[in-house]
Design a protein around this motif. Structure first.
Motif, PDB file in Angstrom:
ATOM      1  N   ASP A 271      30.286 105.797  -3.609  1.00 31.93           N
ATOM      2  CA  ASP A 271      29.298 104.844  -4.206  1.00 31.93           C
ATOM      3  C   ASP A 271      27.448 105.861  -3.295  1.00 31.93           C
ATOM      4  OD1 ASP A 271      30.150 102.579  -6.157  1.00 31.93           O
ATOM      5  OD2 ASP A 271      30.635 101.591  -4.728  1.00 31.93           O
ATOM      6  N   LEU A 272      28.525 105.966  -1.684  1.00 29.56           N
ATOM      7  CA  LEU A 272      26.613 106.048  -1.233  1.00 29.56           C
ATOM      8  C   LEU A 272      26.362 107.026  -1.758  1.00 29.56           C
ATOM      9  CD1 LEU A 272      25.348 106.175   1.410  1.00 29.56           C
ATOM     10  CD2 LEU A 272      27.295 107.537   2.383  1.00 29.56           C
ATOM     11  N   ARG A 273      26.973 107.701  -2.575  1.00 32.38           N
ATOM     12  CA  ARG A 273      26.628 108.838  -3.860  1.00 32.38           C
ATOM     13  C   ARG A 273      24.454 108.115  -5.053  1.00 32.38           C
ATOM     14  NH1 ARG A 273      25.716 112.192  -8.302  1.00 32.38           N
ATOM     15  NH2 ARG A 273      25.650 114.363  -7.492  1.00 32.38           N
ATOM     16  N   GLU A 274      25.696 107.669  -5.471  1.00 31.87           N
ATOM     17  CA  GLU A 274      24.696 106.967  -6.528  1.00 31.87           C
ATOM     18  C   GLU A 274      24.079 106.186  -5.757  1.00 31.87           C
ATOM     19  OE1 GLU A 274      23.674 104.931  -9.665  1.00 31.87           O
ATOM     20  OE2 GLU A 274      25.724 106.429  -9.166  1.00 31.87           O
ATOM     21  N   PHE A 275      24.279 104.917  -3.967  1.00 32.92           N
ATOM     22  CA  PHE A 275      23.164 104.721  -4.056  1.00 32.92           C
ATOM     23  C   PHE A 275      21.855 106.006  -3.421  1.00 32.92           C
ATOM     24  CE2 PHE A 275      21.200 103.783   0.069  1.00 32.92           C
ATOM     25  CZ  PHE A 275      20.667 102.556  -0.256  1.00 32.92           C
ATOM     26  N   SER A 276      22.152 106.755  -3.173  1.00 38.24           N
ATOM     27  CA  SER A 276      21.562 108.236  -2.643  1.00 38.24           C
ATOM     28  C   SER A 276      20.200 108.105  -4.165  1.00 38.24           C
ATOM     29  CB  SER A 276      21.509 109.323  -2.546  1.00 38.24           C
ATOM     30  OG  SER A 276      21.083 110.097  -1.190  1.00 38.24           O
ATOM     31  N   LEU A 277      21.041 108.652  -5.360  1.00 41.95           N
ATOM     32  CA  LEU A 277      19.940 108.955  -6.171  1.00 41.95           C
ATOM     33  C   LEU A 277      19.354 107.575  -7.052  1.00 41.95           C
ATOM     34  CD1 LEU A 277      22.959 110.182  -8.540  1.00 41.95           C
ATOM     35  CD2 LEU A 277      21.606 111.610  -7.373  1.00 41.95           C
TER      36      LEU A 277
ATOM     37  N   LEU B 249       4.304  95.051  -0.412  1.00 40.83           N
ATOM     38  CA  LEU B 249       5.455  95.202   1.241  1.00 40.83           C
ATOM     39  C   LEU B 249       6.672  94.767   0.650  1.00 40.83           C
ATOM     40  CD1 LEU B 249       3.226  94.638   4.215  1.00 40.83           C
ATOM     41  CD2 LEU B 249       4.147  96.877   3.621  1.00 40.83           C
ATOM     42  N   GLN B 250       6.693  93.334   0.447  1.00 46.22           N
ATOM     43  CA  GLN B 250       8.239  92.640   0.007  1.00 46.22           C
ATOM     44  C   GLN B 250       8.532  93.940  -0.885  1.00 46.22           C
ATOM     45  OE1 GLN B 250       6.327  89.055  -1.304  1.00 46.22           O
ATOM     46  NE2 GLN B 250       6.618  88.262   0.853  1.00 46.22           N
ATOM     47  N   GLN B 251       7.883  94.442  -1.940  1.00 46.36           N
ATOM     48  CA  GLN B 251       8.632  95.112  -3.180  1.00 46.36           C
ATOM     49  C   GLN B 251       9.246  96.627  -2.597  1.00 46.36           C
ATOM     50  OE1 GLN B 251       6.087  97.675  -5.937  1.00 46.36           O
ATOM     51  NE2 GLN B 251       6.474  96.396  -7.542  1.00 46.36           N
ATOM     52  N   CYS B 252       8.553  97.058  -1.448  1.00 38.34           N
ATOM     53  CA  CYS B 252       9.032  98.189  -0.679  1.00 38.34           C
ATOM     54  C   CYS B 252      10.202  97.915   0.276  1.00 38.34           C
ATOM     55  CB  CYS B 252       7.586  98.440   0.472  1.00 38.34           C
ATOM     56  SG  CYS B 252       6.362  99.727  -0.703  1.00 38.34           S
ATOM     57  N   ALA B 253      10.448  96.357   1.173  1.00 36.87           N
ATOM     58  CA  ALA B 253      11.486  96.369   1.516  1.00 36.87           C
ATOM     59  C   ALA B 253      12.309  96.212   0.904  1.00 36.87           C
ATOM     60  CB  ALA B 253      10.620  95.472   2.574  1.00 36.87           C
ATOM     61  N   ALA B 254      12.255  95.518  -0.373  1.00 40.78           N
ATOM     62  CA  ALA B 254      13.327  95.102  -1.633  1.00 40.78           C
ATOM     63  C   ALA B 254      14.201  96.865  -2.196  1.00 40.78           C
ATOM     64  CB  ALA B 254      12.740  94.679  -2.437  1.00 40.78           C
ATOM     65  N   MET B 255      13.621  97.689  -2.240  1.00 39.83           N
ATOM     66  CA  MET B 255      14.560  98.760  -2.898  1.00 39.83           C
ATOM     67  C   MET B 255      15.271  99.250  -2.212  1.00 39.83           C
ATOM     68  SD  MET B 255      10.833 101.205  -3.478  1.00 39.83           S
ATOM     69  CE  MET B 255      10.502 101.707  -2.059  1.00 39.83           C
ATOM     70  N   PRO B 256      16.117  99.050  -1.059  1.00 40.88           N
ATOM     71  CA  PRO B 256      16.898  99.540  -0.557  1.00 40.88           C
ATOM     72  C   PRO B 256      17.895  98.805  -1.521  1.00 40.88           C
ATOM     73  CG  PRO B 256      16.180  99.871   1.893  1.00 40.88           C
ATOM     74  CD  PRO B 256      15.430  99.374   0.450  1.00 40.88           C
ATOM     75  N   ALA B 257      17.995  97.584  -1.160  1.00 38.07           N
ATOM     76  CA  ALA B 257      19.056  96.094  -1.761  1.00 38.07           C
ATOM     77  C   ALA B 257      19.002  96.854  -3.576  1.00 38.07           C
ATOM     78  CB  ALA B 257      18.530  95.351  -1.156  1.00 38.07           C
ATOM     79  N   GLN B 258      17.308  97.206  -3.544  1.00 37.40           N
ATOM     80  CA  GLN B 258      17.674  97.060  -5.792  1.00 37.40           C
ATOM     81  C   GLN B 258      19.202  98.870  -5.531  1.00 37.40           C
ATOM     82  OE1 GLN B 258      13.929  97.384  -5.851  1.00 37.40           O
ATOM     83  NE2 GLN B 258      13.699  96.295  -7.654  1.00 37.40           N
ATOM     84  N   ALA B 259      18.526  99.325  -4.779  1.00 39.92           N
ATOM     85  CA  ALA B 259      19.435 101.246  -4.900  1.00 39.92           C
ATOM     86  C   ALA B 259      21.288 100.628  -4.578  1.00 39.92           C
ATOM     87  CB  ALA B 259      19.085 101.712  -3.695  1.00 39.92           C
ATOM     88  N   LEU B 260      21.352  99.178  -3.295  1.00 37.52           N
ATOM     89  CA  LEU B 260      22.358  99.324  -3.581  1.00 37.52           C
ATOM     90  C   LEU B 260      23.223  98.433  -4.911  1.00 37.52           C
ATOM     91  CD1 LEU B 260      23.252  97.710   0.177  1.00 37.52           C
ATOM     92  CD2 LEU B 260      24.179 100.067  -1.439  1.00 37.52           C
ATOM     93  N   GLU B 261      22.479  98.016  -5.438  1.00 37.46           N
ATOM     94  CA  GLU B 261      23.152  97.235  -6.802  1.00 37.46           C
ATOM     95  C   GLU B 261      23.794  98.647  -8.072  1.00 37.46           C
ATOM     96  OE1 GLU B 261      19.449  96.086  -9.297  1.00 37.46           O
ATOM     97  OE2 GLU B 261      19.072  94.199  -7.427  1.00 37.46           O
TER      98      GLU B 261
END
Length: 195
Positions: free
Chosen positions: A91-97, A155-167
């Motif tokens: 999953d970490l690879r998918e998260f990174s992509l 800024l909120q949109q930028c901060a949400a990117m890691p959580a989006q990538a975790l989907e």
């Protein structure tokens, strides 16, 4: 102007700004002030979070501000734990992509009435554009309100990117939920109900 978390901002126009920068220079001036505030916030964060290679307190062998705790030997990992970490690693690879794709995609957000447009790229604010007619006619409080709203949204949109990538990375989420200290951001709730 920039909150300590780096995820919120507030614009305050000082008296005399109009003759100093002029209406056409307001967007670039706000963007430059935001960059300066971001660098100051980053420097303050770095001072509060020394790296493991940071100089140790004289004669102690312990980093300043750290507590000395005895280290207990870890129990050997179970077969289930090893399998779970293997799935999380995939999953970490998918998260990174996913995160790389999100960071490479420019995004534009607008403030109230679309008078202010803020463009982000790579998790950072890179441009701020003000509607020319509105910019010339707006009073300072309206300028402050709408520019602040657009900056906050960006800024909120930028901060949400890691959580989006975790989907779509449930095994990685499960590991982060059980070990939140290892995550640089707040992981979402485990979608599997803590399996």
């Amino acid at each position: 102007m920039l909150h300590a978390s780096g995820a919120d901002a507030r614009l305050e126009l000082l008296r005399g700004w109009r003759p100093a920068v002029g209406p056409d220079g307001l967007g670039p001036a706000v963007l430059e002030a935001f960059r300066v505030a971001s660098l100051a916030r980053l420097a303050a964060w770095a001072a509060d979070h020394p790296t493991p290679d940071a100089p140790r307190a004289a004669g102690t062998g312990i980093a300043p501000g750290s507590a000395h705790r005895p280290v207990r030997p870890a129990a050997p990992p179970t077969r289930e734990a090893v399998a779970e970490l293997g799935r999380a690693f995939r999953d970490l690879r998918e998260f990174s992509l996913q995160l790389t794709a999100l960071m490479r995609t420019p995004r534009t957000v607008s403030g109230p009435g679309r008078a202010v447009l803020v463009q982000t790229l790579g998790g950072q604010i890179v441009d701020l554009t003000l509607d020319p007619a509105w910019r010339r006619a707006a009073i300072d409080s309206d300028l402050e309100h709408r520019i602040t709203a657009a900056l906050r949204t960006a800024l909120q949109q930028c901060a949400a990117m890691p959580a989006q990538a975790l989907e779509g990375c449930p095994d990685l989420v499960a590991v982060l939920v059980r070990n939140p200290a290892g995550s640089p951001f707040a992981p979402p709730a485990d979608p599997r109900g803590g399996r």
